[in-house]
Scaffold this active site. Structure first.
Site: not given
Ligand SMILES: *Cc1c(COP(=O)(O)O)cnc(C)c1O
Length: 343
Positions: A82, A184, A220
């Site tokens: 990722r 991210k 989300e």
């Molecule tokens: C990091 C993140 C998540 C959760 O991802 P994981 O890989 O499960 O830790 C969900 N939403 C956002 C916006 C994130 O930055």
């Protein structure tokens, strides 16, 4: 190896400086070999790309001690992958996946004394990140970058038991259509700060963000994906190009199908459908699943049958199964548990 003398159950979630961190620099088109260092500070030019135009992305994962005493991480290959896609999305040179895993093994091993013991509920949070380090004034990608990884021990997410959350439907968006919602990037978090501070001021734990294009579908929260449970025990999770693909959510979907035999639907979730669900949870590395008790949409309360006192039965089963896999109590799918070699 002697563990640090920390009050594991009460350390909370804040930065505690540990002994070593990993640093690699990108210059003249290549990453250097990388080193572990004791220096927790970064010296940057005032015009560094990260400072001017927020050219930075990050990852987050955990190391912990299994029941049989091994130090492991959960699916770190997925974080490595990722981070490559985040880097590409921000015009940064990807840090190779194999090197990410090597850096992680070195950083965790060098700080093994900070990995909390099994059963403490605490974990060692691992924070890989990279940023444009050379000067940039006209808007363009930096020429030089730094990749770093540090660790910090964090306490149990739910201290004193699980408490279902109350969240609000946000009037702010976290990502643009066809923007950076699926990577991210630090910038996604910068723009979520005003929304989360104002949510907290109004007494809500989190924001439910809707799809920025039509504002009719659930996306989300600021840092976790949604999983819903229908009244007939199906799992439903929103699908959208502007959702960050949570590794926890994808793992829970697998667990739901392959371990619990539940049906899973990944699809559009209209806000109007939320009141039909029996349970709701937020998935991310930090808490695995946080139960949501109530969603407030501009005064209209949507209360889940699981209530405000306890986690719903299906959410609980998902939580127990995934944490059982992580802690080595339940057999894991091939490749999910990555042991850290300690010399
Ligand atoms: C990091 C993140 C998540 C959760 O991802 P994981 O890989 O499960 O830790 C969900 N939403 C956002 C916006 C994130 O930055």
């Amino acid at each position: 190896m002697e563990k640090k003398n920390l009050d594991w159950a009460n350390i909370g979630f804040s930065y505690i400086q540990t002994d070593k961190r990993y640093v690699s620099n990108y210059k003249d088109g290549a990453w250097d070999e990388g080193v572990l260092t004791s220096d927790a500070t970064i010296c940057l030019n005032e015009c560094a790309g990260v400072l001017q135009y927020a050219q930075t992305c990050f990852e987050g994962l955990k190391a912990y001690t299994t029941e049989d005493g091994r130090i492991v991480t959960f699916r770190p290959d997925q974080n490595a992958k990722r981070m490559v896609s985040s880097a590409k999305g921000l015009e940064m040179p990807p840090f190779p996946e194999a090197r990410f895993l090597d850096a992680m093994e070195k950083t965790v091993a060098a700080n093994a004394a900070y990995v909390p013991p099994y059963g403490s509920g605490a974990t060692l949070y691992i924070r890989p990140y990279m940023f444009g380090s050379s000067s940039v004034i006209g808007v363009k990608p930096a020429a030089e970058y730094q990749f770093r990884m540090f660790v910090t021990p964090v306490g149990p997410y739910f201290k004193g038991g699980v408490r279902p959350l109350t969240i609000r439907v946000s009037d702010f968006d976290r990502a643009a259509p066809r923007g950076t919602g699926n990577i991210k990037a630090g910038l996604n978090y910068a723009m979520s700060l005003h929304a989360i501070v104002s949510a907290h001021e109004e007494g809500y734990d989190e924001n439910m963000y809707l799809d920025p294009q039509t504002r009719t579908k659930v996306e989300e929260t600021g840092g976790a994906n949604f999983l819903f449970v229908t009244k007939d025990n199906k799992i439903v999770t929103p699908k959208s190009d502007s959702i960050l693909p949570s590794i926890t959510r994808r793992s829970l979907v697998y667990v739901a199908k392959e371990y619990l035999g539940l049906e899973v639907e990944e699809r559009d979730v209209p806000l109007s459908e939320v009141a039909e669900f029996a349970e709701c949870g937020l998935c991310g590395t930090a808490a695995v699943i946080s139960p949501v008790g109530k969603v407030v949409d501009h005064g209209r309360e949507i209360c889940f049958a699981s209530g405000m006192e306890k986690i719903g039965p299906v959410t609980q089963k998902l939580y127990d199964t995934l944490t059982g896999i992580q802690m080595g109590r339940i057999e894991a799918p091939e490749g999910w548990i990555h042991e850290i070699p300690i010399k």
